[in-house]
Design an enzyme around this catalytic site. Structure first.
Site, PDB file in Angstrom:
ATOM      1  N   THR A 109      -8.222   9.441   4.160  1.00 14.54           N
ATOM      2  CA  THR A 109      -8.245   8.268   3.208  1.00 14.54           C
ATOM      3  C   THR A 109      -7.138   8.371   2.349  1.00 14.54           C
ATOM      4  O   THR A 109      -6.815   9.534   2.214  1.00 14.54           O
ATOM      5  CB  THR A 109      -9.667   7.921   2.347  1.00 14.54           C
ATOM      6  OG1 THR A 109      -9.726   8.931   1.520  1.00 14.54           O
ATOM      7  CG2 THR A 109     -10.922   7.920   3.311  1.00 14.54           C
TER       8      THR A 109
ATOM      9  N   HIS B 100       0.781  -1.073   0.002  1.00 13.51           N
ATOM     10  CA  HIS B 100      -0.048   0.125  -0.183  1.00 13.51           C
ATOM     11  C   HIS B 100       0.914   1.221   0.060  1.00 13.51           C
ATOM     12  O   HIS B 100       1.455   1.175   1.131  1.00 13.51           O
ATOM     13  CB  HIS B 100      -0.795   0.034   1.218  1.00 13.51           C
ATOM     14  CG  HIS B 100      -1.989   0.870   1.012  1.00 13.51           C
ATOM     15  ND1 HIS B 100      -1.933   2.310   0.952  1.00 13.51           N
ATOM     16  CD2 HIS B 100      -3.295   0.728   1.188  1.00 13.51           C
ATOM     17  CE1 HIS B 100      -3.210   2.985   0.979  1.00 13.51           C
ATOM     18  NE2 HIS B 100      -3.946   1.734   0.890  1.00 13.51           N
ATOM     19  N   ASP B 101       0.855   2.190  -1.005  1.00 10.43           N
ATOM     20  CA  ASP B 101       1.654   3.097  -1.255  1.00 10.43           C
ATOM     21  C   ASP B 101       1.654   4.514  -0.250  1.00 10.43           C
ATOM     22  O   ASP B 101       2.420   4.651   0.244  1.00 10.43           O
ATOM     23  CB  ASP B 101       1.746   3.695  -2.641  1.00 10.43           C
ATOM     24  CG  ASP B 101       0.378   4.153  -2.966  1.00 10.43           C
ATOM     25  OD1 ASP B 101      -0.556   3.853  -2.364  1.00 10.43           O
ATOM     26  OD2 ASP B 101       0.473   4.761  -4.186  1.00 10.43           O
TER      27      ASP B 101
ATOM     28  N   ARG C 280     -17.369   4.869  -5.576  1.00 12.18           N
ATOM     29  CA  ARG C 280     -15.762   4.502  -5.948  1.00 12.18           C
ATOM     30  C   ARG C 280     -15.651   3.285  -6.471  1.00 12.18           C
ATOM     31  O   ARG C 280     -16.316   2.339  -6.096  1.00 12.18           O
ATOM     32  CB  ARG C 280     -15.120   4.669  -4.634  1.00 12.18           C
ATOM     33  CG  ARG C 280     -13.669   4.161  -4.684  1.00 12.18           C
ATOM     34  CD  ARG C 280     -12.909   5.180  -5.506  1.00 12.18           C
ATOM     35  NE  ARG C 280     -11.329   4.977  -5.504  1.00 12.18           N
ATOM     36  CZ  ARG C 280     -10.388   5.188  -6.529  1.00 12.18           C
ATOM     37  NH1 ARG C 280     -10.879   5.022  -7.811  1.00 12.18           N
ATOM     38  NH2 ARG C 280      -9.066   4.912  -6.248  1.00 12.18           N
TER      39      ARG C 280
ATOM     40  N   HIS D  87     -10.642  22.977 -50.695  1.00  7.02           N
ATOM     41  CA  HIS D  87     -10.593  21.438 -51.104  1.00  7.02           C
ATOM     42  C   HIS D  87      -9.164  21.312 -51.895  1.00  7.02           C
ATOM     43  O   HIS D  87      -8.847  20.409 -52.409  1.00  7.02           O
ATOM     44  CB  HIS D  87     -11.607  21.231 -52.294  1.00  7.02           C
ATOM     45  CG  HIS D  87     -12.887  21.920 -51.888  1.00  7.02           C
ATOM     46  ND1 HIS D  87     -13.846  21.338 -50.998  1.00  7.02           N
ATOM     47  CD2 HIS D  87     -13.545  22.832 -52.484  1.00  7.02           C
ATOM     48  CE1 HIS D  87     -14.770  21.901 -50.929  1.00  7.02           C
ATOM     49  NE2 HIS D  87     -14.636  22.937 -51.490  1.00  7.02           N
TER      50      HIS D  87
ATOM     51  N   SER E 194      16.486  12.537 -45.518  1.00  9.37           N
ATOM     52  CA  SER E 194      16.165  11.036 -45.940  1.00  9.37           C
ATOM     53  C   SER E 194      17.587  10.031 -45.965  1.00  9.37           C
ATOM     54  O   SER E 194      18.658  10.717 -46.471  1.00  9.37           O
ATOM     55  CB  SER E 194      15.700  10.938 -47.270  1.00  9.37           C
ATOM     56  OG  SER E 194      15.468   9.836 -47.887  1.00  9.37           O
TER      57      SER E 194
END
Length: 477
Positions: free
Chosen positions: A104, A79-80, A322, A152, A282
Site C-alpha cells: 500500500t 496520487h503521489d 486508519r 527566586h 539595536s
C-alpha cells in the site's frame, strides 16, 4: 532578488543543510525507491516471481529519479505514490509489473517517515554531544570562580560559574539519553497491507504465514533496522511521532532554560553571549549589546514545545485502523520540529563556544552580598571567644538591617563589616575579618562537584561519541 511566495524561515534562515535535506522531497523519493528495491529483493528471495534481472533494473535507476514524469502523472491521477510507481516503471519497463507488489502507499510513505526521523535523531544526537563538549570546556575553565547564587533571582549562597554550567549540561545529558533511547526503539512499519493484516501478502505467498513474517524481517534488515513493529493498522502508531517530538520538546526545554540564564547574566553584565565586532545590537541605541542569539533560542524553543502537541493530539484522535487527518498535520509538524531543534542546537553550540565572562563584575556583585552571608561565621567565631550568642545575634540583626537600609535607600556601599568591626561586643578588627570574606569559603563543594561531574559523567559519555567541531553550523544573526 525578492521572492514573491512564502518560505518557512526554518528552511531559509535557521536550520542547516544536513537537516533540511533529510526532510527534502529528494530524500523522500530516493528512500521510496530503496524500499521498493528491498521489497522486490525480499519477495524474490522468498520465491515470488520477481527476477534478478528486474531487481538489477530497479537498482540501476535508484537515484536518477525522473521527477518531471512523476509530476506530470500526479496531475492526472492525483496520487503521489502511484505517480512515482508509474515514473519508475517508465525507466524500468521489465520491472514495472512488480514495483510495489502487494504493498500500500503506507509501505513507502510510513517506512520513509520512520527512516527520516531516525536519521534526524542521529543528527540531533551529534549536535547535543558537541554542545555538551563546549559546555564541559567552559565548566572546566571556570569551576573555581565564585559567583553569587540566586534563588527566586534573589541573592543566595555562592556557587561557582563552572558549577552553574553543570546544571545546563546535566539537562542536555538527560536529553541525549532520551534521544539515544528513542533511536534504539525505532522500528519500521514493514509490509502490513491496507488494515495491517498482511492479507495481500498472505495471498501472494499462497497462505504461507512464515514467509509473510519473514518478508517483514528481511525488509527491516535490508533497510538497516533490527525489526518492524509487530502489529499495526495501515500506518505505524502515531504515538511514535508523539514520542519523538516529546524528545525534541525536552531539548527545547533545556535550551530555553540555558538561554534564559544567559540573558539574565548578560543583564547583570557578568557573562555575555558572543557578539561580532560589526554586529548591531539595536537600531536606536547604538551602545546596546542585546542577547539576540539567546533570545532566538528561547523563541524557537517555545515553538518546539508547543509544536509537540500536534502529534500528541493526532495520536489521540486516530480512528481504528486508519484515518487521514494525520497526514497534512504531520507533513508540517514533524519536519518543522526537527528543523527548529536543529536551529536551536546550532545556536546553543555557538553561544556555549563563545561565552564571555567578566570576573571582576562577578566578584564585585558577590562581595556586595557576602557580608550578609558571612555573619553566621562571624557569630560563631565571636561565641568561641566567649561572647553570648543571643546578644551577638541581635546586634548582627540590627547592624544588618541598617546596612541593608543604606544600600537600598541611600545607594551606599554595604558597610556591615565595618559596623561589626566597630562594635566592641565582637572584639575584632576589619583585618581580622578579611579571611571571613574570602568567597572560596562559601562555595561548598561546587569546584569538587564540577570536577567530579566532568570526570565521572561527562567525559566518559563523550568518549563514546564522535564529537566533531564541523557539526557546528554557521548561524544567521
Amino acid at each position: 532578488m525578492m521572492k514573491e511566495v512564502y518560505e518557512s524561515p526554518l528552511s531559509s534562515r535557521y536550520a542547516d543543510r544536513e537537516m533540511k535535506y533529510l526532510f527534502s522531497p529528494d530524500m523522500k523519493f530516493r528512500t521510496w525507491r530503496k524500499l521498493w528495491i528491498a521489497l522486490a529483493e525480499a519477495e524474490h528471495e522468498l520465491g515470488l516471481p520477481v527476477s534478478e534481472e528486474q531487481i538489477a533494473e530497479l537498482k540501476a535507476h535508484a537515484d536518477d529519479i525522473n521527477y518531471e514524469e512523476a509530476q506530470a502523472r500526479e496531475r492526472i491521477v492525483r496520487h503521489d505514490v502511484m505517480s512515482h510507481v508509474y515514473a519508475y516503471g517508465l525507466q524500468c519497463p521489465k520491472a514495472a509489473p512488480i514495483i510495489h507488489l502487494g504493498a500500500t502507499s503506507c509501505y513507502v510513505g510510513d517506512n520513509t517517515d520512520l527512516i527520516i526521523m531516525t536519521e534526524a535523531l542521529r543528527v540531533v544526537r551529534r549536535k547535543l554531544a558537541l554542545l555538551i563538549q563546549n559546555l564541559s570546556e567552559f565548566a572546566q575553565k571556570y569551576k573555581d570562580l565564585p559567583t553569587l547564587g540566586f534563588t527566586h533571582f534573589q541573592p543566595a549562597q555562592p556557587t561557582t560559574v563552572g558549577k552553574r554550567a553543570t546544571l545546563w549540561m546535566q539537562e542536555f545529558l538527560m536529553d541525549l539519553e532520551d534521544v539515544e533511547y528513542r533511536i534504539s526503539k525505532m522500528k519500521l512499519l514493514g509490509s502490513k497491507g491496507t488494515t495491517g493484516t498482511q492479507a495481500s501478502f498472505l495471498e501472494l505467498f499462497d497462505g504461507d504465514h512464515e514467509k509473510v513474517k519473514e518478508l517483514d524481517r528481511r525488509i527491516a534488515r535490508k533497510m538497516g533496522y533490527a525489526a518492524c513493529y509487530p502489529v499495526s493498522g495501515q500506518t505505524y502508531s502515531r504515538k511514535v511521532d508523539s514520542a519523538v517530538l516529546g524528545v525534541l520538546s525536552g531539548i527545547a526545554q533545556s535550551a530555553s532554560k540555558f538561554s534564559n540564564d544567559i540573558r539574565l547574566l548578560q543583564h547583570l553584565k557578568e557573562i555575555e553571549e558572543p557578539f561580532e565586532k560589526t554586529q548591531i545590537g539595536s537600531s536606536a541605541m547604538a551602545y546596546k549589546r542585546n542577547p539576540m542569539r539567546s533570545e532566538r533560542i528561547a523563541s524557537l524553543s517555545r515553538y518546539i514545545i508547543t509544536d509537540s502537541l500536534n502529534p500528541a493530539i493526532t495520536s489521540a484522535t486516530q480512528w481504528f485502523e486508519r484515518t487521514l487527518d494525520d497526514s497534512a498535520n504531520k507533513r508540517i509538524s514533524v519536519p518543522e520540529a526537527f528543523l527548529a531543534t536543529d536551529a536551536v542546537l546550532n545556536l546553543c553550540i555557538n553561544v556555549a563556544d563563545g561565552l564571555v565572562v567578566y570576573p571582576k563584575v562577578i566578584r564585585q556583585r558577590l562581595m556586595r552580598e557576602l557580608p550578609f552571608m558571612a555573619t553566621e561565621n562571624i557569630l560563631m567565631d565571636a561565641v568561641k571567644r566567649g561572647g553570648n550568642r543571643q546578644e551577638l545575634h541581635e546586634r548582627i540583626r540590627v547592624h544588618s538591617m541598617e546596612a541593608g537600609r543604606i544600600v537600598k535607600e541611600e545607594g551606599g556601599e554595604n558597610d556591615l563589616i565595618q559596623r561589626i568591626a566597630s562594635d566592641p561586643a565582637f572584639g575584632v578588627t576589619e583585618a581580622d575579618l578579611s579571611d571571613v570574606l574570602r568567597p572560596e569559603r562559601y562555595v561548598g563543594r561546587a569546584p569538587e562537584q564540577t570536577q567530579e561531574f566532568l570526570d565521572e559523567v561527562v567525559r566518559p559519555k563523550l568518549a563514546e561519541m564522535d564529537v566533531r567541531a564541523e557539526d557546528a553550523a554557521e548561524i544567521t544573526i
